[in-house]
Design a protein around this motif. Structure first.
Motif, PDB file in Angstrom:
ATOM      1  N   VAL A 211      31.523  37.840  38.473  1.00 40.26           N
ATOM      2  CA  VAL A 211      31.515  38.358  39.846  1.00 40.26           C
ATOM      3  C   VAL A 211      32.746  37.860  40.590  1.00 40.26           C
ATOM      4  O   VAL A 211      33.496  38.635  41.204  1.00 40.26           O
ATOM      5  CB  VAL A 211      30.225  37.927  40.584  1.00 40.26           C
ATOM      6  CG1 VAL A 211      30.311  38.303  42.056  1.00 40.26           C
ATOM      7  CG2 VAL A 211      29.007  38.563  39.953  1.00 40.26           C
ATOM      8  N   VAL A 212      32.992  36.558  40.474  1.00 36.47           N
ATOM      9  CA  VAL A 212      34.117  35.964  41.208  1.00 36.47           C
ATOM     10  C   VAL A 212      35.441  36.516  40.700  1.00 36.47           C
ATOM     11  O   VAL A 212      36.314  36.924  41.479  1.00 36.47           O
ATOM     12  CB  VAL A 212      34.070  34.426  41.076  1.00 36.47           C
ATOM     13  CG1 VAL A 212      35.313  33.812  41.695  1.00 36.47           C
ATOM     14  CG2 VAL A 212      32.816  33.897  41.745  1.00 36.47           C
ATOM     15  N   LEU A 213      35.590  36.570  39.362  1.00 36.56           N
ATOM     16  CA  LEU A 213      36.849  37.040  38.785  1.00 36.56           C
ATOM     17  C   LEU A 213      37.105  38.500  39.119  1.00 36.56           C
ATOM     18  O   LEU A 213      38.224  38.917  39.392  1.00 36.56           O
ATOM     19  CB  LEU A 213      36.831  36.851  37.269  1.00 36.56           C
ATOM     20  CG  LEU A 213      36.980  35.407  36.777  1.00 36.56           C
ATOM     21  CD1 LEU A 213      36.990  35.371  35.273  1.00 36.56           C
ATOM     22  CD2 LEU A 213      38.238  34.784  37.323  1.00 36.56           C
ATOM     23  N   GLY A 214      36.036  39.313  39.105  1.00 35.55           N
ATOM     24  CA  GLY A 214      36.170  40.744  39.424  1.00 35.55           C
ATOM     25  C   GLY A 214      36.651  40.941  40.845  1.00 35.55           C
ATOM     26  O   GLY A 214      37.502  41.792  41.122  1.00 35.55           O
ATOM     27  N   VAL A 215      36.120  40.142  41.745  1.00 36.80           N
ATOM     28  CA  VAL A 215      36.543  40.272  43.145  1.00 36.80           C
ATOM     29  C   VAL A 215      37.994  39.850  43.299  1.00 36.80           C
ATOM     30  O   VAL A 215      38.763  40.436  44.067  1.00 36.80           O
ATOM     31  CB  VAL A 215      35.605  39.438  44.059  1.00 36.80           C
ATOM     32  CG1 VAL A 215      36.143  39.403  45.479  1.00 36.80           C
ATOM     33  CG2 VAL A 215      34.215  40.035  44.054  1.00 36.80           C
ATOM     34  N   LYS A 216      38.394  38.863  42.502  1.00 36.48           N
ATOM     35  CA  LYS A 216      39.755  38.353  42.609  1.00 36.48           C
ATOM     36  C   LYS A 216      40.782  39.425  42.231  1.00 36.48           C
ATOM     37  O   LYS A 216      41.827  39.541  42.863  1.00 36.48           O
ATOM     38  CB  LYS A 216      39.926  37.142  41.692  1.00 36.48           C
ATOM     39  CG  LYS A 216      39.945  35.835  42.457  1.00 36.48           C
ATOM     40  CD  LYS A 216      40.385  34.744  41.515  1.00 36.48           C
ATOM     41  CE  LYS A 216      39.966  33.390  42.018  1.00 36.48           C
ATOM     42  NZ  LYS A 216      39.942  32.424  40.922  1.00 36.48           N
ATOM     43  N   GLU A 217      40.468  40.171  41.174  1.00 33.73           N
ATOM     44  CA  GLU A 217      41.370  41.258  40.795  1.00 33.73           C
ATOM     45  C   GLU A 217      41.121  42.403  41.765  1.00 33.73           C
ATOM     46  O   GLU A 217      40.128  43.096  41.682  1.00 33.73           O
ATOM     47  CB  GLU A 217      41.063  41.728  39.371  1.00 33.73           C
ATOM     48  CG  GLU A 217      41.340  40.662  38.359  1.00 33.73           C
ATOM     49  CD  GLU A 217      41.565  41.261  36.983  1.00 33.73           C
ATOM     50  OE1 GLU A 217      41.646  42.502  36.877  1.00 33.73           O
ATOM     51  OE2 GLU A 217      41.658  40.487  36.033  1.00 33.73           O
ATOM     52  N   ILE A 218      42.036  42.578  42.673  1.00 29.37           N
ATOM     53  CA  ILE A 218      41.779  43.591  43.702  1.00 29.37           C
ATOM     54  C   ILE A 218      42.123  44.954  43.127  1.00 29.37           C
ATOM     55  O   ILE A 218      43.200  45.501  43.296  1.00 29.37           O
ATOM     56  CB  ILE A 218      42.593  43.296  44.971  1.00 29.37           C
ATOM     57  CG1 ILE A 218      42.346  41.835  45.364  1.00 29.37           C
ATOM     58  CG2 ILE A 218      42.162  44.226  46.097  1.00 29.37           C
ATOM     59  CD1 ILE A 218      43.206  41.345  46.458  1.00 29.37           C
ATOM     60  N   SER A 219      41.154  45.507  42.377  1.00 27.43           N
ATOM     61  CA  SER A 219      41.354  46.831  41.775  1.00 27.43           C
ATOM     62  C   SER A 219      39.983  47.472  41.634  1.00 27.43           C
ATOM     63  O   SER A 219      38.958  46.799  41.767  1.00 27.43           O
ATOM     64  CB  SER A 219      42.016  46.692  40.410  1.00 27.43           C
ATOM     65  OG  SER A 219      41.126  46.061  39.523  1.00 27.43           O
ATOM     66  N   ALA A 220      40.002  48.773  41.371  1.00 26.18           N
ATOM     67  CA  ALA A 220      38.741  49.504  41.271  1.00 26.18           C
ATOM     68  C   ALA A 220      37.907  48.960  40.129  1.00 26.18           C
ATOM     69  O   ALA A 220      36.706  48.702  40.281  1.00 26.18           O
ATOM     70  CB  ALA A 220      39.008  50.995  41.068  1.00 26.18           C
ATOM     71  N   ILE A 221      38.536  48.729  38.969  1.00 25.91           N
ATOM     72  CA  ILE A 221      37.803  48.248  37.799  1.00 25.91           C
ATOM     73  C   ILE A 221      37.243  46.855  38.070  1.00 25.91           C
ATOM     74  O   ILE A 221      36.098  46.540  37.729  1.00 25.91           O
ATOM     75  CB  ILE A 221      38.723  48.238  36.561  1.00 25.91           C
ATOM     76  CG1 ILE A 221      39.135  49.675  36.233  1.00 25.91           C
ATOM     77  CG2 ILE A 221      38.041  47.581  35.379  1.00 25.91           C
ATOM     78  CD1 ILE A 221      40.139  49.783  35.144  1.00 25.91           C
ATOM     79  N   GLY A 222      38.062  46.042  38.733  1.00 28.67           N
ATOM     80  CA  GLY A 222      37.623  44.691  39.045  1.00 28.67           C
ATOM     81  C   GLY A 222      36.387  44.704  39.928  1.00 28.67           C
ATOM     82  O   GLY A 222      35.395  44.021  39.652  1.00 28.67           O
ATOM     83  N   LEU A 223      36.425  45.534  40.966  1.00 29.24           N
ATOM     84  CA  LEU A 223      35.286  45.615  41.887  1.00 29.24           C
ATOM     85  C   LEU A 223      34.052  46.164  41.189  1.00 29.24           C
ATOM     86  O   LEU A 223      32.944  45.692  41.405  1.00 29.24           O
ATOM     87  CB  LEU A 223      35.641  46.482  43.096  1.00 29.24           C
ATOM     88  CG  LEU A 223      36.547  45.809  44.120  1.00 29.24           C
ATOM     89  CD1 LEU A 223      36.900  46.778  45.230  1.00 29.24           C
ATOM     90  CD2 LEU A 223      35.859  44.567  44.690  1.00 29.24           C
ATOM     91  N   LEU A 224      34.289  47.169  40.321  1.00 25.41           N
ATOM     92  CA  LEU A 224      33.165  47.766  39.595  1.00 25.41           C
ATOM     93  C   LEU A 224      32.495  46.719  38.706  1.00 25.41           C
ATOM     94  O   LEU A 224      31.263  46.554  38.728  1.00 25.41           O
ATOM     95  CB  LEU A 224      33.656  48.942  38.755  1.00 25.41           C
ATOM     96  CG  LEU A 224      32.544  49.715  38.032  1.00 25.41           C
ATOM     97  CD1 LEU A 224      31.685  50.463  39.033  1.00 25.41           C
ATOM     98  CD2 LEU A 224      33.144  50.666  37.015  1.00 25.41           C
ATOM     99  N   SER A 225      33.331  46.012  37.937  1.00 24.67           N
ATOM    100  CA  SER A 225      32.748  45.004  37.032  1.00 24.67           C
ATOM    101  C   SER A 225      32.082  43.903  37.851  1.00 24.67           C
ATOM    102  O   SER A 225      31.028  43.384  37.465  1.00 24.67           O
ATOM    103  CB  SER A 225      33.828  44.424  36.125  1.00 24.67           C
ATOM    104  OG  SER A 225      34.626  43.514  36.848  1.00 24.67           O
ATOM    105  N   SER A 226      32.662  43.592  39.002  1.00 25.01           N
ATOM    106  CA  SER A 226      32.054  42.583  39.851  1.00 25.01           C
ATOM    107  C   SER A 226      30.672  43.025  40.336  1.00 25.01           C
ATOM    108  O   SER A 226      29.708  42.249  40.285  1.00 25.01           O
ATOM    109  CB  SER A 226      32.973  42.338  41.046  1.00 25.01           C
ATOM    110  OG  SER A 226      32.381  41.436  41.930  1.00 25.01           O
ATOM    111  N   GLY A 227      30.596  44.303  40.772  1.00 22.95           N
ATOM    112  CA  GLY A 227      29.308  44.816  41.258  1.00 22.95           C
ATOM    113  C   GLY A 227      28.273  44.831  40.160  1.00 22.95           C
ATOM    114  O   GLY A 227      27.130  44.374  40.346  1.00 22.95           O
ATOM    115  N   LEU A 228      28.667  45.329  38.969  1.00 22.11           N
ATOM    116  CA  LEU A 228      27.732  45.373  37.844  1.00 22.11           C
ATOM    117  C   LEU A 228      27.263  43.962  37.472  1.00 22.11           C
ATOM    118  O   LEU A 228      26.083  43.736  37.197  1.00 22.11           O
ATOM    119  CB  LEU A 228      28.398  46.036  36.632  1.00 22.11           C
ATOM    120  CG  LEU A 228      28.524  47.555  36.705  1.00 22.11           C
ATOM    121  CD1 LEU A 228      29.261  48.082  35.482  1.00 22.11           C
ATOM    122  CD2 LEU A 228      27.145  48.187  36.806  1.00 22.11           C
TER     123      LEU A 228
END
Lengths: 268, 184, 74
Positions: A211-228
């Motif tokens: 979750v933390v790493l996904g948010v750090k990568e400010i990109s659509a894929i990052g946010l998606l993986s963070s949400g999942l």
């Protein structure tokens, strides 16, 4: 996925046995007088169990309600568990089995609070209790059937009635297997509880890291993986709650089954 | 890729002094055993003992009250039977009393009627006697006057005087005849 | 990189151990559901037996877990 290895390392570090006041110290297996992080949470679980039951026991009445009713339901559940697997004499094991179950339950559940550790997440605690159970049920069996009688009961009566070849050949083979099985019991008891609790904590930690790493990568894929990962984190929390309860139950149930088996060793 | 990360993580973790060891540490064995023992003793004394006692007490109480209720029910049924029997007895007694008084009344009635009948019969008999006596008296008087009258009538008709004695005989004879007729 | 072969071994060890244990527990669980559906009045006893039988199957998986940890440390 930069920074994953550091974060994982710190998670692993967090879940390993450490001195409580020194996060960077080490605990060697032979250091007997180190106050470790797990023991701290064990004491919290100890206090929680004690307070809950002492408060509840003072609230019992002929017509139960509230916390007294809750505690009574728990004790009745333990009593049924004991009576089911040990018969009438199971009632005198209720305090032991009850302490075991509720201590495990409180340790498991309190370990779910973020920032805490489940006291059962270390092999030291689970192994100590598993060996205690092992010694207890063998002691009960030997006390009830005598030293020879108890070990004789490892070999089924059918084999004992065979001819000398079957009796000594097959009998000794079964005896060795049984002894191995008996020594595997505390090992699996300890490992099961430790592995489930520890792995549960690690899974939560890993999803938290995602979750933390996904948010750090400010990109659509990052946010998606963070949400999942967040969704999975929530599901895993529920699952871990379930696992915590069920593992406490299994540990207790197997203990009653072992004690019951030792008590009725002569019946098969 | 991910796999390498995990490998590094494991190494990094062990570099940091962390070891996911399956060797139990003495520092955890004795405190957990000690905590368990203390908790066991405390809970046995202060929690499980009282709670088990309470469970036992509750089941005892429930069983006792059930037994008591059963007893009370039996008692009530017995009382009901008693009352029913008593009621039946009383009813039978009342019926007997009524029967008895009816009989008494009947017999009294019979008695009274019989007495009345007797009295009536007596009165009638007396009346009859009186009538008979009157009749006889009247008959005797009538016989006397009829004899004298007949003698004078017959003397005048026949014109011949009969002696007193013959008259008397004749009259007596006829009177007897008349009287016998009258009797019939 | 020399540690990675240990990690690979550990992963494979746990994976295979879990494979067998999973099949075992799955079979026990499936039969338990069948038995419970057939005799719901025995559900409590069947469940207890299920846990004990599953514990036997799981013990082997746990041995794999132990082996994995040993390999990781080696």
């Amino acid at each position: 996925m930069e920074g994953l290895s550091e974060k994982l390392a710190s998670k692993l570090h967090k879940y390993s046995v450490l001195p409580f006041e020194d996060m960077y110290g080490t605990v060697s297996p032979l250091d007997a007088f180190v106050f470790t992080n797990y023991i701290f949470f064990l004491i919290i679980a100890f206090v929680a169990t004690l307070v809950f039951f002492v408060v509840a026991a003072n609230k019992t009445a002929l017509v139960p309600k509230g916390i007294g009713n809750l505690a009574e339901t728990g004790v009745e559940f333990i009593r049924n568990l004991c009576v089911d697997s040990m018969g009438k004499e199971g009632v005198k094991f209720v305090p032991f089995i009850g302490t075991l179950f509720f201590f495990l339950l409180f340790a498991n559940i309190l370990g779910l609070i973020p920032g805490t550790l489940p006291a059962t997440g270390t092999i030291g605690v689970t192994a100590a209790w598993a060996v205690m159970v092992f010694l207890l049920y063998n002691y009960i069996g030997i006390k009830k059937h005598g030293f020879i009688g108890y070990f004789k009961s490892f070999v089924p009566s059918g084999v004992r009635e065979m001819g000398p070849l079957g009796k000594w050949g097959m009998g000794s083979f079964i005896f060795i297997l049984e002894v191995l099985g008996h020594f595997l019991r505390p090992l699996t008891l300890a490992m099961r509880l430790f592995a489930n609790t520890f792995a549960g904590g690690m899974i939560l930690g890993i999803f938290g890291i995602f979750v933390v790493l996904g948010v750090k990568e400010i990109s659509a894929i990052g946010l998606l993986s963070s949400g999942l990962s967040l969704v999975m984190l929530v599901i895993m929390y529920a699952f871990k709650l379930f696992v915590g309860v069920i593992q406490a139950y299994i540990f207790t149930l197997l203990t009653t089954a072992y004690i019951g088996g030792a008590l009725h060793a002569d019946e098969h | 890729m991910l796999f390498e990360e995990f490998a590094y993580a494991a190494e990094a973790a062990s570099d940091q002094g962390a070891s996911i060891s399956i060797i139990p540490s003495l520092a955890e064995i004795w405190p957990s055993l000690f905590a368990f023992a203390v908790l066991f003793l405390l809970l046995k004394k202060f929690a499980f003992g009282p709670i088990l006692n309470m469970l036992q007490k509750r089941s005892d109480t429930i069983r006792e009250s059930l037994e008591k209720a059963e007893e009370t029910k039996l008692e009530a049924e017995r009382l009901l039977e008693d009352y029913k029997a008593q009621l039946a007895e009383a009813r039978a007694e009342a019926a007997g009393l009524a029967e008895q008084s009816r009989k008494i009344a009947e017999s009294m009635k019979d008695e009274i009627v019989a007495q009345a009948n007797e009295e009536a019969a007596l009165i009638i008999a007396r009346a009859r006697e009186a009538v008979e006596a009157e009749k006889k008296l009247a008959m005797a008087e009538l016989q006397g006057s009829v004899a004298a009258l007949s003698v004078s009538v017959a003397g005048k008709l026949i014109g011949e005087k009969l002696s007193e004695a013959d008259h008397a005989k004749l009259i007596e004879k006829y009177l007897a005849e008349v009287g016998s007729f009258n009797d019939n | 990189m020399e540690g990675s072969i240990n990690v690979l071994g550990a992963g494979l060890a746990y994976g295979f151990a879990a494979f067998g244990a999973a099949i075992g527990i799955g079979m026990v669980g499936g039969r338990t559901v069948e038995a419970m559906a057939r005799q719901p009045e025995m559900a409590g006893k069947i469940q207890t037996t299920f846990f004990i039988a599953a514990a036997f199957a799981e013990a082997l998986g746990l041995l794999g877990f132990v082996l994995a940890l040993i390999l990781m440390a080696a």
